[in-house]
Design an enzyme around this catalytic site. Structure first.
Site, PDB file in Angstrom:
ATOM      1  N   ASN A  13      -1.135  -1.438  -3.034  1.00  0.00           N
ATOM      2  CA  ASN A  13      -0.279  -1.815  -2.418  1.00  0.00           C
ATOM      3  C   ASN A  13       0.671  -3.009  -3.214  1.00  0.00           C
ATOM      4  O   ASN A  13       0.069  -3.886  -3.438  1.00  0.00           O
ATOM      5  CB  ASN A  13      -0.709  -2.355  -1.112  1.00  0.00           C
ATOM      6  CG  ASN A  13       0.304  -2.799  -0.182  1.00  0.00           C
ATOM      7  OD1 ASN A  13       1.081  -3.677  -0.516  1.00  0.00           O
ATOM      8  ND2 ASN A  13       0.096  -2.612   1.076  1.00  0.00           N
ATOM      9  N   ALA A  14       2.111  -2.827  -3.368  1.00  0.00           N
ATOM     10  CA  ALA A  14       2.570  -3.669  -4.319  1.00  0.00           C
ATOM     11  C   ALA A  14       2.649  -5.144  -3.555  1.00  0.00           C
ATOM     12  O   ALA A  14       2.764  -6.175  -4.136  1.00  0.00           O
ATOM     13  CB  ALA A  14       4.078  -3.154  -4.538  1.00  0.00           C
ATOM     14  N   GLY A  15       2.946  -5.168  -2.178  1.00  0.00           N
ATOM     15  CA  GLY A  15       3.037  -6.159  -1.464  1.00  0.00           C
ATOM     16  C   GLY A  15       1.795  -7.193  -1.571  1.00  0.00           C
ATOM     17  O   GLY A  15       1.828  -8.424  -1.907  1.00  0.00           O
ATOM     18  N   LYS A  16       0.781  -6.372  -1.320  1.00  0.00           N
ATOM     19  CA  LYS A  16      -0.536  -7.160  -1.475  1.00  0.00           C
ATOM     20  C   LYS A  16      -0.666  -7.663  -2.949  1.00  0.00           C
ATOM     21  O   LYS A  16      -1.371  -8.844  -3.201  1.00  0.00           O
ATOM     22  CB  LYS A  16      -1.786  -6.305  -1.388  1.00  0.00           C
ATOM     23  CG  LYS A  16      -2.016  -5.934   0.262  1.00  0.00           C
ATOM     24  CD  LYS A  16      -3.457  -4.911   0.324  1.00  0.00           C
ATOM     25  CE  LYS A  16      -3.570  -4.653   1.689  1.00  0.00           C
ATOM     26  NZ  LYS A  16      -4.986  -3.892   1.703  1.00  0.00           N
ATOM     27  N   ASP A  73      -9.412  -5.979   2.324  1.00  0.00           N
ATOM     28  CA  ASP A  73      -8.742  -4.952   3.434  1.00  0.00           C
ATOM     29  C   ASP A  73      -8.388  -5.734   4.489  1.00  0.00           C
ATOM     30  O   ASP A  73      -8.913  -7.029   4.732  1.00  0.00           O
ATOM     31  CB  ASP A  73     -10.122  -4.032   3.810  1.00  0.00           C
ATOM     32  CG  ASP A  73      -9.480  -2.893   4.734  1.00  0.00           C
ATOM     33  OD1 ASP A  73      -8.994  -2.129   3.982  1.00  0.00           O
ATOM     34  OD2 ASP A  73      -9.510  -2.981   5.812  1.00  0.00           O
ATOM     35  N   SER A  74      -7.181  -5.212   4.941  1.00  0.00           N
ATOM     36  CA  SER A  74      -6.595  -6.406   6.076  1.00  0.00           C
ATOM     37  C   SER A  74      -6.132  -5.526   7.272  1.00  0.00           C
ATOM     38  O   SER A  74      -5.949  -4.257   7.092  1.00  0.00           O
ATOM     39  CB  SER A  74      -5.429  -7.176   5.395  1.00  0.00           C
ATOM     40  OG  SER A  74      -4.564  -6.337   4.475  1.00  0.00           O
ATOM     41  N   GLY A 157       4.986  -4.636   4.917  1.00  0.00           N
ATOM     42  CA  GLY A 157       4.173  -4.205   6.157  1.00  0.00           C
ATOM     43  C   GLY A 157       4.710  -4.652   7.611  1.00  0.00           C
ATOM     44  O   GLY A 157       6.115  -4.573   7.700  1.00  0.00           O
ATOM     45  N   ASP A 159       5.278  -7.688   8.512  1.00  0.00           N
ATOM     46  CA  ASP A 159       5.741  -8.997   8.460  1.00  0.00           C
ATOM     47  C   ASP A 159       7.051  -9.223   9.275  1.00  0.00           C
ATOM     48  O   ASP A 159       7.159 -10.472   9.872  1.00  0.00           O
ATOM     49  CB  ASP A 159       6.218  -9.417   6.904  1.00  0.00           C
ATOM     50  CG  ASP A 159       5.006  -9.860   6.080  1.00  0.00           C
ATOM     51  OD1 ASP A 159       3.976  -9.749   6.671  1.00  0.00           O
ATOM     52  OD2 ASP A 159       5.162  -9.758   4.774  1.00  0.00           O
ATOM     53  N   ARG A 184      -4.309 -13.589   3.704  1.00  0.00           N
ATOM     54  CA  ARG A 184      -4.760 -13.155   2.508  1.00  0.00           C
ATOM     55  C   ARG A 184      -5.048 -14.663   1.540  1.00  0.00           C
ATOM     56  O   ARG A 184      -6.003 -14.496   1.038  1.00  0.00           O
ATOM     57  CB  ARG A 184      -4.041 -12.199   1.956  1.00  0.00           C
ATOM     58  CG  ARG A 184      -4.624 -11.752   0.793  1.00  0.00           C
ATOM     59  CD  ARG A 184      -3.618 -10.368   0.257  1.00  0.00           C
ATOM     60  NE  ARG A 184      -3.793  -9.290   1.330  1.00  0.00           N
ATOM     61  CZ  ARG A 184      -2.848  -9.177   2.317  1.00  0.00           C
ATOM     62  NH1 ARG A 184      -1.689  -9.752   2.342  1.00  0.00           N
ATOM     63  NH2 ARG A 184      -3.090  -8.294   3.329  1.00  0.00           N
TER      64      ARG A 184
HETATM   65  P1  IMP Z   1      -5.211  -1.856   4.201  1.00  0.00           P
HETATM   66  O1  IMP Z   1      -5.971  -3.033   4.032  1.00  0.00           O
HETATM   67  O2  IMP Z   1      -5.109  -1.244   2.942  1.00  0.00           O
HETATM   68  O3  IMP Z   1      -5.962  -0.954   5.168  1.00  0.00           O
HETATM   69  O4  IMP Z   1      -3.754  -1.907   4.857  1.00  0.00           O
HETATM   70  C1  IMP Z   1      -3.652  -2.647   5.847  1.00  0.00           C
HETATM   71  C2  IMP Z   1      -2.225  -2.679   6.345  1.00  0.00           C
HETATM   72  O5  IMP Z   1      -1.931  -3.678   7.317  1.00  0.00           O
HETATM   73  C3  IMP Z   1      -0.974  -2.654   5.437  1.00  0.00           C
HETATM   74  O6  IMP Z   1      -0.595  -1.473   4.935  1.00  0.00           O
HETATM   75  C4  IMP Z   1      -0.172  -3.386   6.173  1.00  0.00           C
HETATM   76  O7  IMP Z   1       0.886  -2.609   6.858  1.00  0.00           O
HETATM   77  C5  IMP Z   1      -0.911  -4.352   7.082  1.00  0.00           C
HETATM   78  N1  IMP Z   1      -0.811  -5.665   6.483  1.00  0.00           N
HETATM   79  C6  IMP Z   1      -1.991  -6.252   5.892  1.00  0.00           C
HETATM   80  N2  IMP Z   1      -1.542  -7.449   5.397  1.00  0.00           N
HETATM   81  C7  IMP Z   1      -0.594  -7.509   5.756  1.00  0.00           C
HETATM   82  C8  IMP Z   1       0.331  -8.507   5.580  1.00  0.00           C
HETATM   83  O8  IMP Z   1       0.015  -9.793   5.012  1.00  0.00           O
HETATM   84  N3  IMP Z   1       1.700  -8.641   5.992  1.00  0.00           N
HETATM   85  C9  IMP Z   1       2.146  -7.544   6.616  1.00  0.00           C
HETATM   86  N4  IMP Z   1       1.345  -6.389   6.821  1.00  0.00           N
HETATM   87  C10 IMP Z   1       0.286  -6.490   6.366  1.00  0.00           C
END
Ligand code: IMP
Length: 206
Positions: A13-16, A73-74, A157, A159, A184
């Site tokens: 995930n590029a944002g993460k 994981d979030s 995501g 946000d 995070r």
């Molecule tokens: P996973 O951790 O790969 O299962 O993804 C968790 C999902 O939660 C992500 O694809 C986002 O849609 C959302 N998510 C997790 N962290 C954030 C964040 O910091 N901002 C916005 N959306 C988030």
């Protein structure tokens, strides 16, 4: 001074990745995305908690690379929905759903509930597997509520619909601000605190 660990971030995930990279570098650790090695991880669906899913990702990355790895994981927990979407946040609107589809489903689920009934929190669990195989984990939370419309231009995501005290969304925050308050960033700073403890015990160059 000894060189600190360079972690391989187990996320596609590029944002993460951008956030993990920015926070870790700001506290002195190196970080590279696992994608740069051409390795793709399977997205775990079977874990029942953020911790379990982060462990699954970290272990797979470790098995495939043998390196020091870090996984996150979030997800989003909405009170009015009994904590949903939780571990299903990424695919709330179905397998392969886009961020917009996920946000639309959430906005529809909350309908016209007033702000005080739209409270929610982002949760992040980070797991690091250190060069010697030790596992260190930490979690972080960011409290807020789900608005009725999107706002802001940054982030990823959910946000744009996640509002925080002061009335701004996570999507309104520049990287610098985000790194002080996101779930995070909080989890990563706690993790770094634990790593410093291990380092001080002179076990190795963590
Ligand atoms: P996973 O951790 O790969 O299962 O993804 C968790 C999902 O939660 C992500 O694809 C986002 O849609 C959302 N998510 C997790 N962290 C954030 C964040 O910091 N901002 C916005 N959306 C988030």
């Amino acid at each position: 001074m000894k060189q600190k660990t360079e972690f391989l971030a187990a996320t596609g995930n590029a944002g993460k990745l951008e956030e993990i990279n920015g926070v870790l570098r700001s506290i002195g650790y190196g970080c590279t995305g696992i994608g740069s090695l051409g390795i793709k991880l399977t997205d775990p669906e079977d874990g029942s908690s953020f911790y379990e899913n982060a462990m699954i990702k970290a272990k797979e990355a470790r098995r495939k690379t043998g390196r020091a790895v870090l996984a996150d994981d979030s997800g989003l927990m909405v009170d009015a929905l009994g904590g949903a979407p939780g571990v299903h946040t990424a695919r709330y609107a179905g397998e392969g759903a886009t961020d917009d589809e996920n946000m639309d489903k959430l906005l529809a689920a909350l309908g016209d509930l007033p702000a005080e009934e739209r409270t929610a929190r982002f949760v992040s669990c980070v797991v690091a597997i250190l060069p010697d195989g030790r596992v260190v984990s930490a979690s972080g939370v960011c409290e807020g509520w789900i608005g009725t419309q999107r706002h802001g231009e940054y982030g990823f995501g959910y946000d744009p619909i996640f509002y925080m005290r002061g009335g701004r969304t996570l999507s309104d925050l520049t990287d610098e601000k985000r790194y002080t308050c996101s779930h995070r960033a909080r989890a990563l700073r706690k993790l770094a605190f634990k790593l410093r403890g291990i380092r001080r015990m002179k076990y190795d160059n963590l």
